[in-house]
Motif scaffolding. Structure first.
Motif, PDB file in Angstrom:
ATOM      1  N   ILE A 171     -36.628 -61.110 -20.854  1.00 24.71           N
ATOM      2  CA  ILE A 171     -37.122 -60.029 -21.711  1.00 24.71           C
ATOM      3  C   ILE A 171     -36.759 -58.695 -21.063  1.00 24.71           C
ATOM      4  O   ILE A 171     -37.111 -58.442 -19.907  1.00 24.71           O
ATOM      5  CB  ILE A 171     -38.650 -60.122 -21.916  1.00 24.71           C
ATOM      6  CG1 ILE A 171     -39.054 -61.521 -22.379  1.00 24.71           C
ATOM      7  CG2 ILE A 171     -39.115 -59.060 -22.891  1.00 24.71           C
ATOM      8  CD1 ILE A 171     -38.487 -61.924 -23.710  1.00 24.71           C
ATOM      9  N   ASP A 172     -36.027 -57.833 -21.812  1.00 22.03           N
ATOM     10  CA  ASP A 172     -35.694 -56.489 -21.340  1.00 22.03           C
ATOM     11  C   ASP A 172     -36.819 -55.525 -21.733  1.00 22.03           C
ATOM     12  O   ASP A 172     -37.361 -55.609 -22.852  1.00 22.03           O
ATOM     13  CB  ASP A 172     -34.371 -56.020 -21.945  1.00 22.03           C
ATOM     14  CG  ASP A 172     -33.206 -56.895 -21.503  1.00 22.03           C
ATOM     15  OD1 ASP A 172     -33.275 -57.431 -20.389  1.00 22.03           O
ATOM     16  OD2 ASP A 172     -32.235 -57.038 -22.273  1.00 22.03           O
ATOM     17  N   LEU A 173     -37.155 -54.589 -20.848  1.00 22.26           N
ATOM     18  CA  LEU A 173     -38.248 -53.649 -21.086  1.00 22.26           C
ATOM     19  C   LEU A 173     -37.705 -52.263 -21.396  1.00 22.26           C
ATOM     20  O   LEU A 173     -36.702 -51.828 -20.815  1.00 22.26           O
ATOM     21  CB  LEU A 173     -39.167 -53.572 -19.860  1.00 22.26           C
ATOM     22  CG  LEU A 173     -39.733 -54.891 -19.323  1.00 22.26           C
ATOM     23  CD1 LEU A 173     -40.664 -54.609 -18.151  1.00 22.26           C
ATOM     24  CD2 LEU A 173     -40.459 -55.643 -20.412  1.00 22.26           C
ATOM     25  N   VAL A 174     -38.373 -51.550 -22.335  1.00 21.60           N
ATOM     26  CA  VAL A 174     -38.078 -50.148 -22.651  1.00 21.60           C
ATOM     27  C   VAL A 174     -39.338 -49.352 -22.347  1.00 21.60           C
ATOM     28  O   VAL A 174     -40.366 -49.544 -22.995  1.00 21.60           O
ATOM     29  CB  VAL A 174     -37.656 -49.969 -24.125  1.00 21.60           C
ATOM     30  CG1 VAL A 174     -37.327 -48.502 -24.394  1.00 21.60           C
ATOM     31  CG2 VAL A 174     -36.465 -50.850 -24.456  1.00 21.60           C
ATOM     32  N   LEU A 175     -39.251 -48.454 -21.363  1.00 20.83           N
ATOM     33  CA  LEU A 175     -40.413 -47.690 -20.924  1.00 20.83           C
ATOM     34  C   LEU A 175     -40.291 -46.233 -21.353  1.00 20.83           C
ATOM     35  O   LEU A 175     -39.190 -45.708 -21.539  1.00 20.83           O
ATOM     36  CB  LEU A 175     -40.554 -47.774 -19.402  1.00 20.83           C
ATOM     37  CG  LEU A 175     -40.646 -49.177 -18.801  1.00 20.83           C
ATOM     38  CD1 LEU A 175     -40.765 -49.092 -17.295  1.00 20.83           C
ATOM     39  CD2 LEU A 175     -41.827 -49.940 -19.386  1.00 20.83           C
ATOM     40  N   SER A 176     -41.436 -45.562 -21.496  1.00 23.99           N
ATOM     41  CA  SER A 176     -41.473 -44.166 -21.931  1.00 23.99           C
ATOM     42  C   SER A 176     -41.113 -43.229 -20.776  1.00 23.99           C
ATOM     43  O   SER A 176     -41.521 -43.439 -19.631  1.00 23.99           O
ATOM     44  CB  SER A 176     -42.864 -43.827 -22.459  1.00 23.99           C
ATOM     45  OG  SER A 176     -42.979 -42.442 -22.725  1.00 23.99           O
ATOM     46  N   THR A 177     -40.340 -42.159 -21.122  1.00 19.70           N
ATOM     47  CA  THR A 177     -40.021 -41.134 -20.127  1.00 19.70           C
ATOM     48  C   THR A 177     -41.134 -40.115 -19.992  1.00 19.70           C
ATOM     49  O   THR A 177     -41.165 -39.347 -19.024  1.00 19.70           O
ATOM     50  CB  THR A 177     -38.728 -40.405 -20.509  1.00 19.70           C
ATOM     51  OG1 THR A 177     -38.920 -39.768 -21.788  1.00 19.70           O
ATOM     52  CG2 THR A 177     -37.561 -41.380 -20.595  1.00 19.70           C
ATOM     53  N   GLY A 178     -42.034 -40.037 -21.026  1.00 21.07           N
ATOM     54  CA  GLY A 178     -43.072 -39.018 -21.023  1.00 21.07           C
ATOM     55  C   GLY A 178     -42.584 -37.682 -21.570  1.00 21.07           C
ATOM     56  O   GLY A 178     -43.292 -36.684 -21.476  1.00 21.07           O
ATOM     57  N   LEU A 179     -41.361 -37.661 -22.129  1.00 19.76           N
ATOM     58  CA  LEU A 179     -40.772 -36.430 -22.665  1.00 19.76           C
ATOM     59  C   LEU A 179     -40.536 -36.573 -24.162  1.00 19.76           C
ATOM     60  O   LEU A 179     -40.502 -37.678 -24.704  1.00 19.76           O
ATOM     61  CB  LEU A 179     -39.447 -36.127 -21.959  1.00 19.76           C
ATOM     62  CG  LEU A 179     -39.512 -35.949 -20.433  1.00 19.76           C
ATOM     63  CD1 LEU A 179     -38.119 -35.783 -19.858  1.00 19.76           C
ATOM     64  CD2 LEU A 179     -40.383 -34.746 -20.074  1.00 19.76           C
ATOM     65  N   VAL A 180     -40.348 -35.384 -24.840  1.00 24.55           N
ATOM     66  CA  VAL A 180     -40.074 -35.337 -26.277  1.00 24.55           C
ATOM     67  C   VAL A 180     -38.881 -34.417 -26.505  1.00 24.55           C
ATOM     68  O   VAL A 180     -38.785 -33.339 -25.889  1.00 24.55           O
ATOM     69  CB  VAL A 180     -41.292 -34.823 -27.069  1.00 24.55           C
ATOM     70  CG1 VAL A 180     -40.989 -34.803 -28.558  1.00 24.55           C
ATOM     71  CG2 VAL A 180     -42.510 -35.674 -26.775  1.00 24.55           C
ATOM     72  N   GLU A 181     -37.979 -34.807 -27.380  1.00 34.09           N
ATOM     73  CA  GLU A 181     -36.820 -33.961 -27.709  1.00 34.09           C
ATOM     74  C   GLU A 181     -37.256 -32.870 -28.691  1.00 34.09           C
ATOM     75  O   GLU A 181     -37.908 -33.149 -29.706  1.00 34.09           O
ATOM     76  CB  GLU A 181     -35.704 -34.805 -28.313  1.00 34.09           C
ATOM     77  CG  GLU A 181     -34.428 -34.006 -28.537  1.00 34.09           C
ATOM     78  CD  GLU A 181     -33.276 -34.881 -29.006  1.00 34.09           C
ATOM     79  OE1 GLU A 181     -32.275 -34.334 -29.476  1.00 34.09           O
ATOM     80  OE2 GLU A 181     -33.392 -36.124 -28.895  1.00 34.09           O
ATOM     81  N   VAL A 182     -36.920 -31.611 -28.380  1.00 32.07           N
ATOM     82  CA  VAL A 182     -37.332 -30.465 -29.194  1.00 32.07           C
ATOM     83  C   VAL A 182     -36.385 -30.333 -30.393  1.00 32.07           C
ATOM     84  O   VAL A 182     -35.158 -30.329 -30.229  1.00 32.07           O
ATOM     85  CB  VAL A 182     -37.320 -29.165 -28.363  1.00 32.07           C
ATOM     86  CG1 VAL A 182     -37.722 -27.973 -29.221  1.00 32.07           C
ATOM     87  CG2 VAL A 182     -38.253 -29.315 -27.161  1.00 32.07           C
ATOM     88  N   PRO A 183     -36.939 -30.195 -31.623  1.00 27.68           N
ATOM     89  CA  PRO A 183     -36.075 -30.103 -32.809  1.00 27.68           C
ATOM     90  C   PRO A 183     -35.537 -28.674 -33.015  1.00 27.68           C
ATOM     91  O   PRO A 183     -35.963 -27.713 -32.376  1.00 27.68           O
ATOM     92  CB  PRO A 183     -37.016 -30.511 -33.932  1.00 27.68           C
ATOM     93  CG  PRO A 183     -38.356 -30.066 -33.466  1.00 27.68           C
ATOM     94  CD  PRO A 183     -38.366 -30.254 -31.980  1.00 27.68           C
ATOM     95  N   GLN A 184     -34.598 -28.496 -33.947  1.00 27.66           N
ATOM     96  CA  GLN A 184     -34.022 -27.200 -34.342  1.00 27.66           C
ATOM     97  C   GLN A 184     -35.003 -26.482 -35.262  1.00 27.66           C
ATOM     98  O   GLN A 184     -35.439 -27.010 -36.282  1.00 27.66           O
ATOM     99  CB  GLN A 184     -32.695 -27.459 -35.077  1.00 27.66           C
ATOM    100  CG  GLN A 184     -32.093 -26.242 -35.757  1.00 27.66           C
ATOM    101  CD  GLN A 184     -31.540 -25.241 -34.774  1.00 27.66           C
ATOM    102  OE1 GLN A 184     -32.263 -24.321 -34.407  1.00 27.66           O
ATOM    103  NE2 GLN A 184     -30.309 -25.439 -34.343  1.00 27.66           N
ATOM    104  N   LEU A 185     -35.380 -25.234 -34.875  1.00 24.38           N
ATOM    105  CA  LEU A 185     -36.365 -24.465 -35.653  1.00 24.38           C
ATOM    106  C   LEU A 185     -35.785 -23.193 -36.262  1.00 24.38           C
ATOM    107  O   LEU A 185     -36.496 -22.466 -36.976  1.00 24.38           O
ATOM    108  CB  LEU A 185     -37.561 -24.106 -34.758  1.00 24.38           C
ATOM    109  CG  LEU A 185     -38.314 -25.277 -34.112  1.00 24.38           C
ATOM    110  CD1 LEU A 185     -39.412 -24.757 -33.198  1.00 24.38           C
ATOM    111  CD2 LEU A 185     -38.888 -26.204 -35.170  1.00 24.38           C
ATOM    112  N   PHE A 186     -34.530 -22.821 -36.021  1.00 21.81           N
ATOM    113  CA  PHE A 186     -33.924 -21.599 -36.554  1.00 21.81           C
ATOM    114  C   PHE A 186     -33.975 -21.586 -38.074  1.00 21.81           C
ATOM    115  O   PHE A 186     -33.786 -22.627 -38.739  1.00 21.81           O
ATOM    116  CB  PHE A 186     -32.471 -21.469 -36.101  1.00 21.81           C
ATOM    117  CG  PHE A 186     -32.334 -21.151 -34.636  1.00 21.81           C
ATOM    118  CD1 PHE A 186     -32.978 -20.054 -34.080  1.00 21.81           C
ATOM    119  CD2 PHE A 186     -31.574 -21.946 -33.804  1.00 21.81           C
ATOM    120  CE1 PHE A 186     -32.859 -19.771 -32.731  1.00 21.81           C
ATOM    121  CE2 PHE A 186     -31.455 -21.676 -32.463  1.00 21.81           C
ATOM    122  CZ  PHE A 186     -32.095 -20.582 -31.917  1.00 21.81           C
TER     123      PHE A 186
END
Length: 645
Positions: A512-527
């Motif tokens: 079983i391969d595991l995917v763990l959280s980085t604790g970060l969020v990608e910021v979206p485009q707001l212009f």
């Protein structure tokens, strides 16, 4: 509730798994090392004999020094002070290696031993004997019941050096501690009560090899006494005459091991093993090593002249009387002697008296032999009594093993997958209940390992890496690769998902391969979004970010829209972080208030200082007010997506 019985403050005494003539064997647990052990305890009624106690301790300490893979190891020895009938007695005990498997006796009875296996097993026994003899230890009770084959196929010789103190109650000949050994594997010198040495073990090993090759011991009889007499005075038939399919090349190897005179046997276990390997490779014994075999007719009866003995010499019954070492083959037969010789009346009367004495002794010997035979028959009947295989379904493996051992059966285990039975519990047995089998029969328990296909728990989502690993390993999975992924809701280091995915059915033992959280969020485009649109986008569970708004005059975008953000789009922010946005607002344009010009009709109009053709209202100062806000635009430059052109 019965308190646990603990020896030396370390060994927990469990259920009874074996019983001999002078000792009981219990399954135990070493609390220090956390492993199963076998604990052999001298029986209370035997512990009152100081000679038995002394031999038990001496032999146990001597055997504790043996270290060989084919010998059951002795870990520890000690004494337990117990109260018996109002008095305290020291009960010696021996802590040994716990071996799970089947004895050669069981395998031979089941017909599972081929010629090749017989040779391999005997070679293993000889390796163990070579080591023990080098350490000065003589086993004295080599027999199939004392040799175990583990579930991994390893051979273990048991009861090393303890046969002198512990006897098999059903088939071991012991009288006044002089003759020790099992009748069917007893050497001639043991039967005569003589001292033993390493070649005694080689004789017993020859009997073992004979039985494994032919399926029967070299000598059989109605009682242990009759079998012992055969060991002393008769020769076993060649193995190939008993089993016609056996190659005759093995006959000489076995016959040499069974030589009545120990000087005619192999010099040591190594020589025996070498001869056996050569026979397997088609190389016979050299002529000078062959042992002469007497004809197969019964040996002449031994006549011992007791009248010639000193009157004070006692008549020992502690061992079997030997067959006369010197048979007077050339002595003139009585019927050919000269009858004209005068008869000595004194000798005739003496001979008649001794005839009466010998007759009485023979009657007593027959009575003792009959008693031995009766006891042997009783023991055989008890040993061959039928036992009903119990139902062990849904018992734990330990409970099932204890149940089978109590009934005199030999437990074995085999792992199986089962969707309905919890891991560690017994699914079924072979033979199945309620079959009736002979005591000593091996019963195989099918122990569940749980379902073959398991579901990856969905509850692991958001669990820590340590918890995830432990849970998956307990279910029987192995851990594969570990990758990281941005996630707005799952804390850093916790599980986002797996591959295969959570909730899917996967075969036990899969990776079983595991995917763990980085604790970060990608910021979206707001212009170009309004404040409300940006606030709604950032508060979406996909991002989960906060917003901080500031305004600034800017003319190149529509007022009320965002023209700057921090962090920039495409970068990352900690979970629940804040994005600062700048919203454009229109610049405030100040309208100049004209200054009224006083009119004086009497004055002459001033001449214009301007060049003809120029706009009289135009000036350098006024031209700057025509384009309000241009200075503000130049302050932002091109770094914000706008041009100065």
């Amino acid at each position: 509730m019965t308190a646990e019985r603990i020896l030396n403050g370390r060994y927990i005494v469990g259920e009874l798994i074996g019983r001999g003539g002078m000792a009981d064997v219990h399954l135990g647990v070493d609390q220090v090392l956390g492993r199963k052990v076998a604990i052999k305890l001298l029986r209370p009624e035997m512990a009152r004999d100081p000679m038995v106690q002394a031999r038990f301790r001496r032999e146990a300490k001597a055997v504790a020094g043996l270290n060989h893979p084919n010998i059951v190891s002795v870990y520890d020895t000690g004494e337990e002070n117990r109260e018996i009938n109002g008095s305290f007695v020291d009960l010696p005990f021996i802590v040994m290696e716990y071996v799970s498997g089947r004895t050669l006796r069981d395998l031979n009875r089941a017909g599972e031993i081929t010629v090749d296996l017989a040779i391999e097993y005997v070679l293993g026994v000889l390796e163990a004997l070579q080591h023990s003899h080098a350490m000065g230890i003589v086993h004295r009770d080599i027999k199939p019941a004392n040799i175990m084959v583990t579930s991994q196929g390893m051979l273990k010789v048991m009861d090393f050096g303890i046969a002198r103190a512990l006897a098999d109650a059903s088939s071991t000949m012991t009288q006044t501690q002089t003759v020790v050994g099992t009748a069917q594997y007893l050497s001639p010198e043991q039967a005569r009560g003589e001292t033993v040495d390493a070649r005694t073990d080689l004789y017993s090993t020859g009997c073992l090899l004979y039985e494994l090759l032919t399926g029967r011991p070299p000598f059989t009889g109605d009682s242990p006494v009759s079998v012992a007499y055969q060991h002393v005075g008769e020769h076993a038939p060649a193995p190939s005459s008993v089993k016609t399919t056996l190659p005759p090349i093995y006959d000489d190897v076995v016959i040499k091991a069974l030589a009545k005179d120990r000087e005619d046997r192999y010099v040591d276990a190594h020589a025996f093993a070498e001869a056996l390997r050569n026979a397997r490779n088609g190389i016979p014994l050299p002529p000078e090593e062959l042992t002469a075999v007497l004809p197969q007719e019964p040996a002449p009866a031994t006549v011992i002249d007791y009248a010639a003995a000193e009157p004070e010499q006692p008549f020992h019954t502690g061992y079997l009387e030997p067959v006369a070492a010197e048979q007077h083959w050339n002595e003139q037969p009585m019927w050919e002697q000269d009858r004209s010789e005068p008869v000595d009346d004194y000798r005739a009367k003496s001979k008649k008296a001794w005839t009466v004495v010998l007759s009485i002794i023979m009657v007593l010997a027959l009575a003792v032999g009959g008693l031995f035979f009766y006891n042997w028959m009783q023991a055989e009947a008890a040993r061959n009594a039928l036992v009903t295989v119990p139902s062990l379904t849904n018992m734990t493996q330990v409970e099932a093993e204890s149940k089978l051992t109590e009934l005199g059966l030999v437990p074995k285990s085999e792992d199986v997958f089962d969707d309905n039975v919890k891991s560690g519990l017994v699914v079924s047995t072979n033979p199945t209940a309620p079959a009736q089998v002979v005591k000593g029969t091996a019963v195989t328990m099918m122990v569940s390992q749980g379902p073959e296909s398991l579901k990856i728990p969905t509850s692991l989502a958001g669990a820590t890496e340590v918890t995830t690993r432990e849970t998956l390993k307990e279910l029987g999975f192995t851990i594969g690769s570990v990758t990281r992924k941005n996630d707005p809701a799952i804390p850093a280091g916790s599980l986002v998902g797996t591959e295969p995915s959570l909730g899917s059915q996967v075969k036990s033992g899969s990776k079983i391969d595991l995917v763990l959280s980085t604790g970060l969020v990608e910021v979206p485009q707001l212009f170009n979004l309004t404040e409300d649109e940006a606030r709604a986008l950032l508060s979406d569970p996909k991002y989960g970010l906060k917003i901080f708004v500031q305004t600034e005059e800017f003319t190149r975008v529509e007022p009320g829209t965002i023209f700057r953000q921090d962090p920039d789009s495409g970068s990352t922010s900690p979970q629940g972080g804040t994005v600062t946005v700048t919203v454009a607002k229109a610049p405030v344009v100040e309208t100049p208030v004209p200054t009224p010009t006083p009119t004086d009709e009497s004055d002459e109009p001033e001449e214009s200082s301007k060049t003809p053709g120029e706009d009289p209202d135009s000036s350098d100062e006024d031209s700057e007010d025509i384009l309000p806000g241009v200075g503000d635009l130049n302050r932002f430059g091109s770094g914000h997506g706008f041009s100065n052109d």
